[in-house]
Design a protein around this motif. Structure first.
Motif, PDB file in Angstrom:
ATOM      1  N   VAL A 223       0.844  -1.195   0.000  1.00 53.58           N
ATOM      2  CA  VAL A 223       0.000   0.000   0.000  1.00 53.58           C
ATOM      3  C   VAL A 223       0.879   1.244   0.000  1.00 53.58           C
TER       4      VAL A 223
ATOM      5  N   ILE B 145       1.025   7.296   1.151  1.00 51.43           N
ATOM      6  CA  ILE B 145       0.046   8.381   1.186  1.00 51.43           C
ATOM      7  C   ILE B 145      -1.373   7.828   1.310  1.00 51.43           C
ATOM      8  N   ILE B 146      -1.628   6.644   0.726  1.00 57.92           N
ATOM      9  CA  ILE B 146      -2.936   6.001   0.851  1.00 57.92           C
ATOM     10  C   ILE B 146      -3.097   5.432   2.264  1.00 57.92           C
TER      11      ILE B 146
ATOM     12  N   VAL C  25      -4.198   8.009   4.805  1.00 59.77           N
ATOM     13  CA  VAL C  25      -5.629   8.320   4.795  1.00 59.77           C
ATOM     14  C   VAL C  25      -6.449   7.151   5.329  1.00 59.77           C
ATOM     15  N   ALA C  26      -6.075   5.927   4.930  1.00 56.81           N
ATOM     16  CA  ALA C  26      -6.840   4.742   5.333  1.00 56.81           C
ATOM     17  C   ALA C  26      -6.802   4.518   6.841  1.00 56.81           C
TER      18      ALA C  26
END
Length: 218
Positions: free
Chosen positions: A66, A69-70, A73-74
């Motif tokens: 992953v 940056i994702i 947020v997650a």
């Protein structure tokens, strides 16, 4: 730069060091045992358990796949649950630690795999149990590689902490975005880049010196 900007710059530098240091420590404490577990449970390992090994490998690979940056947020709901907020320096430590732990676990796994299997067999022949083999053979023999890998992890965390500034985590990345980019203050951006380069070089130099001191193979 004005005195206000210098104070802001120093505070941002401290926030970057705090994020890197705290998440680096957590990744070491959690990642090294995870790397040891991956080595110990593999086929032919000192605690062979193929199914557990596959499960751990899947978890590690899942988090490593992953983009950071994702992941930032997650993990906002989890971050808010742990520290009570989703912004700020302490909030950034949560995703930084979760991202760095599997990263360092894989690096530790590679270093541990390079330990001479004959040493492990010799320890077994002398009646050493699993914990003895880990404590007296695996970790000491792999120590230079483990330190080198931890240095790489810290350097990666410096860059990731700067990226975390995009969501208000503080630190030099936040300073560069808010002042260097959004207010078009080129001098601020230049200073941030220069300090990040110096910080990374200093970490790498210290890591290399420590590895050279620990490496008895030469």
């Amino acid at each position: 730069m004005s005195k206000t900007m210098i104070d802001l710059f120093l505070r941002s530098l401290w926030e970057t060091i705090l994020m890197t240091g705290a998440s680096g420590f957590i990744s070491l404490v959690a990642g090294l045992p995870l790397g040891l577990a991956l080595i110990a449970t593999e086929r032919g390992g000192i605690a062979e358990n193929v199914w557990l090994n596959r499960l751990l490998a899947a978890i590690v690979n899942g988090f490593r796949s992953v983009p950071f940056i994702i992941l930032l947020v997650a993990l906002i709901p989890l971050t808010r649950l742990i520290v009570g907020t989703s912004i700020g320096t302490w909030a950034a430590i949560v995703p930084l630690s979760i991202a760095a732990t599997p990263y360092y676990a894989r690096i530790a796994e590679v270093s541990l795999r390079e330990v001479d299997h004959g040493l492990i067999e010799a320890a077994r022949a002398m009646g050493g149990n699993r914990w003895t083999i880990v404590r007296e053979v695996l970790v000491p023999e792999a120590l230079p590689g483990l330190v080198a890998g931890f240095t790489v992890t810290l350097v990666t965390l410096v860059g990731a902490s700067a990226m975390a500034g995009a969501i208000g985590a503080g630190g030099l990345g936040d300073l560069a975005i808010r002042y260097g980019y959004q207010r078009f203050e080129t001098a601020v951006m230049t200073w941030v880049v220069m300090v990040l380069i110096v910080l990374v070089c200093a970490l790498q130099w210290l890591g290399d010196r420590l590895v050279a001191r620990l490496d008895h193979r030469g």
